[in-house]
Design an enzyme around this catalytic site. Sequence first.
Site, PDB file in Angstrom:
ATOM      1  N   ARG A  50       5.172  28.041  -2.038  1.00 27.75           N
ATOM      2  CA  ARG A  50       5.079  29.100  -3.056  1.00 27.75           C
ATOM      3  C   ARG A  50       4.995  28.511  -4.466  1.00 27.75           C
ATOM      4  NH1 ARG A  50       9.373  31.859  -4.439  1.00 27.75           N
ATOM      5  NH2 ARG A  50      10.308  31.701  -2.371  1.00 27.75           N
ATOM      6  N   TYR A 101      -9.742  48.827 -16.630  1.00 24.12           N
ATOM      7  CA  TYR A 101      -9.638  48.835 -15.179  1.00 24.12           C
ATOM      8  C   TYR A 101      -8.502  49.776 -14.761  1.00 24.12           C
ATOM      9  CZ  TYR A 101      -8.804  47.294 -10.497  1.00 24.12           C
ATOM     10  OH  TYR A 101      -8.605  47.286  -9.149  1.00 24.12           O
ATOM     11  N   ASP A 172      -8.604  40.451 -20.785  1.00 22.21           N
ATOM     12  CA  ASP A 172      -9.170  40.512 -19.436  1.00 22.21           C
ATOM     13  C   ASP A 172     -10.652  40.154 -19.558  1.00 22.21           C
ATOM     14  OD1 ASP A 172     -10.377  41.241 -17.021  1.00 22.21           O
ATOM     15  OD2 ASP A 172      -8.961  42.878 -16.662  1.00 22.21           O
ATOM     16  N   LYS A 197     -14.283  38.933  -8.469  1.00 17.98           N
ATOM     17  CA  LYS A 197     -15.583  39.428  -8.895  1.00 17.98           C
ATOM     18  C   LYS A 197     -16.590  38.283  -8.967  1.00 17.98           C
ATOM     19  CE  LYS A 197     -13.193  43.177  -8.993  1.00 17.98           C
ATOM     20  NZ  LYS A 197     -12.582  43.724 -10.206  1.00 17.98           N
TER      21      LYS A 197
END
Length: 365
Positions: A50, A101, A172, A197
Amino acid sequence: MTHHDDLHDLHPETLAVHAGRPERVPDGPLNTPVHLTSTYSAGGPVAYGRYGNPSWTAFEEALGALEGGRCVSFASGIAAIAAVFDLVPTGGVVVAPRHSYTGTIGQLDDLAAAREVEVRYIDVRDAPQVADAAAGADLVWIESPTNPALEVADLEAIGRAARDAGALFAVDNTFAGPLLQHPLDSGAHLSVHSATKSIAGHSDVLMGAVIGRDDELLARIEQRRRLNGAIPGAFEAFLALRGLRTLPVRLERMQSTARAIAERLDGHPALEEVRYPGFGTIVSIVVQGGADAAERVAESTRVWLHATSLGGVESTLERRRRWPAEAETIPEGLVRLSVGLEHPDDLVRDLERALDAAAPPVATD
Ligand SMILES: *Cc1c(COP(=O)(O)O)cnc(C)c1O
């Protein structure tokens, strides 16, 4: 591990191909393998799955090199955004685009409700309005171009205002991507991506990233990844890096097709509006006749796939207001087009056929 410094004088196309590769040693692999392990032999700095994975590191080196900073990768774009929003204190103030978004708006609504954060919604095109809102803010969060309205912000002006106000400034950068826009050069402390994306680019993986230059700030971001467990899989990181290798050529082709589609559709009688910011691979069209006509267009293409998400090699389209979470100021008839790698003529013809069927041309005699 970092070859970043040796690569700094190279063009982005070359960086995209070469950053994040293993050391060149005889019989060493050219690609960083998919490291499938949850833990590591004791005694090293990583220790547990992790906290780090060489497959993430390879991707992070490459995206960091393109954005001009150091990258922390996440399980998804929304996980990356959550890590940034986690920096906002209880009762803090966030400036954010009224169009962004839907998942971002959802997180801000949650912050407002659960942590009594004040959210000041702004129009990203209006830098003076953003500067006013930045006074007393903890975080100025900008998306540019916005999803799906395609409004463009003046990042330099907003960056100056945010820094003058002592606010953290984060962008962003998903819609422009790491080749067309470098928020860190425009004063942003952090640049954030949904790598799902165009970076990964093949609609087969979800991943996110936060890039910055300030070690202390990045340590806090990395801490959120550790504690929330919002980690990418090793295979996802491998795929996203494999996609990133070809981003420059995909972008070049997709952008030129997007531009051609925007020009070709401009003035089409079935459309109220064609929005294209002049760069990038997304075009938004507003179909005359509202929701029903727009749904018919989205349902009647043969080449374009009716699906949410964007940035893949295959062209997709969808009416954004089909999502209840989409902002009410987005027109009901707005269809977002994500332009892929098909032949431009096939894409244009397919759309024109769908538009003609949905909204037959009015007889002129
Ligand atoms: C898709 C998207 C996100 C969310 O990313 P996921 O990878 O789906 O979690 C965030 N911002 C923008 C602009 C997006 O398009």
